[in-house]
Design a protein around this motif. Structure first.
Motif, mmCIF file in Angstrom:
data_model
loop_
_atom_site.group_PDB
_atom_site.id
_atom_site.type_symbol
_atom_site.label_atom_id
_atom_site.label_comp_id
_atom_site.label_asym_id
_atom_site.label_seq_id
_atom_site.Cartn_x
_atom_site.Cartn_y
_atom_site.Cartn_z
ATOM 1 N N PRO A 1 0.810 -1.218 0.000
ATOM 2 C CA PRO A 1 0.000 0.000 0.000
ATOM 3 C C PRO A 1 0.847 1.274 0.000
ATOM 4 N N ASP A 2 1.975 1.261 0.690
ATOM 5 C CA ASP A 2 2.790 2.483 0.750
ATOM 6 C C ASP A 2 3.457 2.787 -0.577
ATOM 7 N N LEU A 3 3.697 1.739 -1.361
ATOM 8 C CA LEU A 3 4.401 1.950 -2.625
ATOM 9 C C LEU A 3 3.441 2.012 -3.792
ATOM 10 N N ASN A 4 2.195 1.607 -3.528
ATOM 11 C CA ASN A 4 1.229 1.524 -4.601
ATOM 12 C C ASN A 4 1.700 0.533 -5.669
ATOM 13 N N VAL A 5 2.180 -0.591 -5.189
ATOM 14 C CA VAL A 5 2.771 -1.579 -6.087
ATOM 15 C C VAL A 5 2.119 -2.934 -5.818
ATOM 16 N N MET A 6 1.945 -3.691 -6.877
ATOM 17 C CA MET A 6 1.413 -5.025 -6.710
ATOM 18 C C MET A 6 2.397 -6.016 -7.304
ATOM 19 N N ALA A 7 2.547 -7.163 -6.687
ATOM 20 C CA ALA A 7 3.518 -8.129 -7.196
ATOM 21 C C ALA A 7 3.036 -9.546 -6.968
ATOM 22 N N GLY A 8 3.653 -10.458 -7.693
ATOM 23 C CA GLY A 8 3.328 -11.869 -7.554
ATOM 24 C C GLY A 8 4.301 -12.577 -6.643
ATOM 25 N N GLU A 9 5.346 -11.857 -6.234
ATOM 26 C CA GLU A 9 6.290 -12.405 -5.267
ATOM 27 C C GLU A 9 6.377 -11.438 -4.116
ATOM 28 N N LEU A 10 6.791 -11.957 -2.977
ATOM 29 C CA LEU A 10 6.910 -11.099 -1.803
ATOM 30 C C LEU A 10 8.360 -10.652 -1.671
ATOM 31 N N GLN B 1 -3.686 1.948 -11.786
ATOM 32 C CA GLN B 1 -3.940 1.017 -12.872
ATOM 33 C C GLN B 1 -2.609 0.541 -13.452
ATOM 34 N N GLY B 2 -1.620 1.422 -13.359
ATOM 35 C CA GLY B 2 -0.307 1.142 -13.930
ATOM 36 C C GLY B 2 0.249 -0.185 -13.503
ATOM 37 N N SER B 3 0.197 -0.467 -12.235
ATOM 38 C CA SER B 3 0.821 -1.714 -11.816
ATOM 39 C C SER B 3 0.084 -2.916 -12.362
ATOM 40 N N ALA B 4 -1.225 -2.796 -12.434
ATOM 41 C CA ALA B 4 -1.965 -3.927 -12.967
ATOM 42 C C ALA B 4 -1.583 -4.166 -14.407
ATOM 43 N N VAL B 5 -1.478 -3.087 -15.124
ATOM 44 C CA VAL B 5 -1.086 -3.226 -16.517
ATOM 45 C C VAL B 5 0.313 -3.835 -16.580
ATOM 46 N N THR B 6 1.168 -3.365 -15.686
ATOM 47 C CA THR B 6 2.509 -3.919 -15.645
ATOM 48 C C THR B 6 2.452 -5.427 -15.444
ATOM 49 N N LEU B 7 1.601 -5.796 -14.530
ATOM 50 C CA LEU B 7 1.530 -7.216 -14.222
ATOM 51 C C LEU B 7 1.142 -8.018 -15.449
ATOM 52 N N ALA B 8 0.220 -7.464 -16.209
ATOM 53 C CA ALA B 8 -0.253 -8.219 -17.347
ATOM 54 C C ALA B 8 0.694 -8.122 -18.532
ATOM 55 N N GLN B 9 1.426 -6.997 -18.641
ATOM 56 C CA GLN B 9 2.153 -6.790 -19.892
ATOM 57 C C GLN B 9 3.669 -6.858 -19.786
ATOM 58 N N ASN B 10 4.190 -6.649 -18.647
ATOM 59 C CA ASN B 10 5.635 -6.497 -18.589
ATOM 60 C C ASN B 10 6.243 -7.436 -17.562
ATOM 61 N N PRO B 11 6.272 -8.699 -17.886
ATOM 62 C CA PRO B 11 6.670 -9.689 -16.888
ATOM 63 C C PRO B 11 8.055 -9.440 -16.295
ATOM 64 N N GLN B 12 8.994 -8.911 -17.086
ATOM 65 C CA GLN B 12 10.342 -8.780 -16.528
ATOM 66 C C GLN B 12 10.337 -7.898 -15.293
ATOM 67 N N ASN B 13 9.581 -6.824 -15.370
ATOM 68 C CA ASN B 13 9.585 -5.914 -14.238
ATOM 69 C C ASN B 13 8.828 -6.473 -13.054
ATOM 70 N N LEU B 14 8.069 -7.505 -13.330
ATOM 71 C CA LEU B 14 7.142 -7.939 -12.302
ATOM 72 C C LEU B 14 7.694 -8.963 -11.347
ATOM 73 N N THR B 15 8.740 -9.643 -11.786
ATOM 74 C CA THR B 15 9.345 -10.676 -10.964
ATOM 75 C C THR B 15 8.334 -11.682 -10.436
#
Ligand code: HEM
Ligand SMILES: [Cu+2]
Ligand SMILES: [Cu+2]
Lengths: 333, 558
Positions: A188-197, A292-306
């Motif tokens: 929440p503090d970073l406004n970031v979503m990820a698939g890894e912790l 919305q950016g992070s969600a889009v990132t998650l769907a489109q830019n796997p490298q950044n998403l780890t």
């Protein structure tokens, strides 16, 4: 050659004790690496219990094997054994000793549980009504906008702060959502979503755990902590990782056919690595104010998403639709 | 075997009765007992086949043998069959057969109810197996059937599962009423509660548990079926329901259920060890009352299955301590058994080997049980293979070894034929080796990080899993010598005398198999059930166990 039987018994007792102590000291190969500040205490508890268990195991099995070898009926002997019906002192002894052992283990466990943060009033449910925590967060498929804003002011059962840091806010909070069949982490503090912790080493981290659909259980074997993710009921875990590295995050509660595939990883990182990771995911989140950016990132830019490889392999087959991922975007946070 | 000196005075061979009675609505407790045992053994074979399929899948880390969906159905039905169609009814089978004989009664208190209770089992079992063939497949949410998952995976399979368990639970309640009434009301004159064989104490304790806890399971499952079929929201969080309440209700039954599954075998072991060790049971009262203590304590430990379910800390601590306390009466029994065989004259036949094997394996499960009662440790191993190992050491190493011991011990009484001893020993060795090879390594898997109920796993665990699978194949093979032995011996085995083991409990005073209505006239008890090695005051220097039936029981025993 005529060793008195009392001496033999004594020697056997000493031998049994020594073996038990030795086993109880060498349990490490039975457990994965211990990677938080309190996980070694859980291991010590295990070691102590293993010592006692080994002793009792050897005692009972030893007696059984000795009896089988020594007391078998001689061929042709049809008589009975001695009519011994009991022995009160002996019976009191084998009632009292296990009682004391269990009491001891209970006290030890209580102590370890306390150091794990189990008694933190913010997580223990002390003084809480048994069933008050329903109310507004019961939506099974909550979108994040509706999802409980877990600010830490509400009791989420689980493991809270260690006694030293009770009442203090954690250094980092991460919202963890379980869904069939993935873990989604929101910072929440970073406004970031990820698939890894990702967590920085040595920091006091609080996970606010929830579930979207069915029960899941968040488990990091190397941290020795586990907590069910329950739809409609927030739960929490709090830990301080001490060993940098990558460790598996495992779903431990049956959640459907891909339950065994519901895995990802926790990366315990040095402050520099952690900052680098934050920097690599932050810019995009900032460019789109809505998050919305992070969600889009998650769907489109796997490298950044780890995302862990495992999740990537399965994500298309798991039925996690882009739509539900989009719903998870930390828009409200 | 020395020829039995304890012979029924004037015993007559019972007329060979037609085998058809086993397929009829007989109200004879002995027929019903055998019906229970044969039916449950049949389901044991089915449960075992399902388990073998589970282990074939787990022999490799990938999902390659069955689909993920089918895998979940396999272990769900495996566990359900093993618990509700094998161990619980098999315990009830021995209860039915033995209780009236042991207390000198002619039948159970309610013979018709008894037959009804049995006849609920075959349809329930067949229904459950048939559910594999409904379109959505069998239930796949584990034998615990936690919502919300149980509400969203195959609806029809789940519904059939609920119906089947409701039937089996009803059957179990009827059996429990019958056991308790029979034990409390129909004992032979002169037999106080403290003169009863320990098996009867254990069945009494199990019946108390059945009567207190099974209705709660029924309640939970009825509500679950409403959520499933009618869209109510008792447990469904979407409508404001609480899935954790289901867990409390489920475990309020299912923890006691583990004692319902082990207590009858505790009782059986307390009978078998003294007979073949030729010594009185060590600490009769301690063993008898510890059964009751276990059953009462067993009612207040259920939430130890819920240490990670968001249970408040004080409850976790309460249930931890309560669970630890249960180890004390359990320990009393184990030490009592060890002391019983200590210094005896052990007859190491198949029954005795399985009985000693029971003590030995059960201890392992008991020790891991105390470990997982400890909250901090259980938080790590809950829902892992450590639990799978634990539950199999108590259920297989305990209950199944105990059932085999009881089968070898009472087979001559039930069928009038002896089982073949060498094949019994082959069976024992295969079972012991296969069992430990299959389940001991699972402790390690759980500790290292392998969760349960998964069809695929981290490849680092593949070697150990392969070992477990080999163990399971040995276990599968181990049933063959037993099956062949039992079938062959039943038809053509050596004839059994009334008392082939020189035992003192009353079932051995009547012919093998016993006549209809067991005893003629009203027998009167003259000795205790465990008077091995005791010589009769004044009269003779011969131990009581070598005397004739008329010395144990006066009055006509036919
Ligand atoms: C004979 C008595 C047996 C009983 C009473 C029994 C009972 C159970 C129970 C209660 C479970 C837990 C299932 C759940 O919680 O959903 C289970 C799981 C399991 N059983 Fe058995 N079992 C028996 C024999 C066997 C045998 C012979 C094998 C192997 C050949 C076996 C293999 C397994 C495996 C692999 C699981 C774990 C499935 C999973 O969690 O993925 N069981 N059993
Ligand atoms: Cu899962
Ligand atoms: Cu339990």
């Amino acid at each position: 050659m005529n060793v008195p039987s009392t001496i033999l018994t004594l020697l056997m007792g000493i031998g049994l004790t020594l073996i038990s102590l030795w086993v109880g000291q060498n349990y490490h190969f039975l457990l994965p690496v211990s990677a938080t500040d309190v996980s070694p205490e859980v291991d010590r508890l295990f070691g102590a219990m293993l010592t006692i268990a080994t002793g009792l195991f050897l005692l009972v099995q030893g007696c059984l094997i000795y009896a089988i070898l020594r007391f078998r009926r001689k061929p042709g002997d049809d008589t009975d054994g001695p009519p011994i019906r009991g022995n009160i002192p002996l019976e009191i002894l084998w009632t009292a000793i296990p009682a004391v052992i269990c009491l001891g283990i209970s006290v030890f466990s209580f102590d370890v549980y306390n150091s794990m943060g189990g008694l933190d009033p913010m997580a223990s449910g002390a003084g809480m009504g048994m069933a008050h925590h329903h109310g507004h967060h019961t939506a099974i498929a909550a979108t994040l906008d509706e999802a409980p804003a877990m600010t830490g002011t509400e009791v989420a059962l689980g493991l809270g702060a260690a006694p030293g840091s009770q009442g203090q806010a954690p250094d980092l909070q991460v919202n963890v959502q379980g869904l069939q069949y993935a873990w989604i982490f929101n910072y929440p503090d970073l406004n970031v979503m990820a698939g890894e912790l990702h967590v920085p080493v040595g920091q006091d981290v609080q996970l606010n755990i929830s579930a979207m659909d069915v029960l899941h259980a968040f488990w990091i074997p190397q941290f020795r902590i586990k907590q069910d993710a329950i739809p409609g009921r927030p739960t929490q875990l709090r830990f301080r990782a001490t060993q940098p590295g990558r460790y598996p995050i495992v779903c431990a509660e049956l959640c459907g056919s891909f339950h065994g595939a519901m895995r990802t990883e926790v990366l315990v990182q040095t402050p520099e690595e952690y900052e680098a990771w934050v920097a690599s995911v932050m810019p995009e989140a900032e460019t789109t104010e809505t998050g919305q950016g992070s969600a889009v990132t998650l769907a489109q830019n796997p490298q950044n998403l780890t995302d862990s490889e495992y999740l990537q392999v399965y994500s298309d087959r798991l039925g996690i639709e882009t739509r539900s991922i989009a719903q998870l975007a930390p828009a409200a946070l | 075997m020395a020829p039995a000196e304890l012979r029924t005075p004037g015993a007559i061979e019972p007329d060979p009765e037609p085998w058809q009675r086993f397929f009829s609505f007989s109200v004879d407790h002995k027929v019903i007992g055998i019906q229970y045992l044969v039916t449950s053994f049949f389901f044991f074979l089915i449960g075992g086949a399902l388990a073998t399929a589970v282990r074939v899948e787990l022999a490799t880390p990938e999902v390659d043998f069955v689909s993920r969906e089918l895998y979940n159905q396999l272990f769900t039905i495996h566990a359900t069959v093993m618990i509700f169609l094998w161990i619980v009814p098999a315990g009830a089978g021995f209860g039915n057969y033995l209780i009236p004989l042991m207390i000198g009664a002619k039948d159970m208190a309610f013979p018709r109810l008894n037959a009804i209770a049995f006849w609920m089992i075959p349809p329930a079992g067949l229904l459950l197996i048939a559910s594999f063939f409904v379109p959505t497949g069998a239930a796949a949410a584990g034998w615990t059937s936690y919502p919300p998952l149980s509400l969203v995976s195959g609806q029809w399979g789940e519904l059939i599962w609920i119906l089947s368990i409701l039937l089996l639970g009803t059957s179990s309640i009827l059996g429990g009423i019958n056991f308790a009434a029979t034990i409390l009301k129909m004992r032979i004159p002169g037999m106080t509660l403290n003169d009863m064989p320990l098996f009867c104490w254990a069945m009494l304790a199990a019946s108390i548990l059945i009567l207190m806890s099974t209705p709660v399971l029924a309640g939970a499952l009825v509500l679950l079926s409403f959520d499933l079929m009618a869209g109510t929201a008792f447990f469904n969080p979407t409508g404001g329901g609480d899935p954790i309440v289901y867990q409390h209700m489920f475990w309020f039954y299912s923890h006691p259920a583990v004692y319902i599954m082990i207590l009858p075998l505790f009782g059986a072991i307390s009978e078998i060890l003294p007979v073949h060790a030729r010594k009185p049971i060590f600490g009769y009262k301690a063993i008898a009352y510890s059964s009751i203590a276990i059953s009462l304590l067993g009612l207040i430990v259920w939430a130890h299955h819920m240490f990670t379910s968001g249970t408040p800390a004080w409850l976790r601590m309460f249930f931890m301590i309560a669970t630890m306390i249960i180890a004390v009466p359990t320990g009393i029994k184990v030490f009592g058994w060890v002391a019983t065989i200590w210094g005896g004259k052990l007859r190491l036949n198949s029954a005795m080997l399985f009985a000693i094997g029971f003590v030995s394996m059960f201890v392992v499960g008991g020790l891991s049980g105390v470990m997982i009662a400890s909250v901090p440790f259980d938080i790590h191993v809950h829902d892992t293979y450590f639990i799978v190992a634990h539950l199999h050491y108590v259920l297989f190493g305990g209950s199944v070894f105990g059932l085999y011991a009881a089968l070898y011990h009472w087979f001559p009484k039930m069928t009038g034929r002896m089982l073949n001893e060498p094949w019994g020993k082959v069976h024992f060795v295969l079972t012991l080796v296969g069992f430990n090879l299959c389940f001991l390594p699972m402790h390690y898997l759980g500790l290292m990080g392998m969760p349960r109920r998964v069809a695929e796993y981290d490849p680092q665990f593949s070697t150990v899993n392969a070992i477990c699978s080999i163990g399971s194949y040995i276990l599968a093979v181990s049933t063959i010598p037993f099956l062949v032995n039992a079938v062959y011996s039943w038809v053509a085995g050596e004839k059994a005398s009334a008392n082939p083991w020189n035992a003192l409990t009353l079932e051995w005073t009547v012919s093998s198999p016993p006549p209809e209505h067991n005893f003629v006239g009203q027998p009167v008890l003259k000795t205790g059930p465990y008077d091995y090695g005791v010589t009769k005051r004044g009269e003779s220097r011969k131990p009581i166990s070598q005397l004739k039936a008329s010395d144990i029981l006066s009055g006509s025993t036919r």
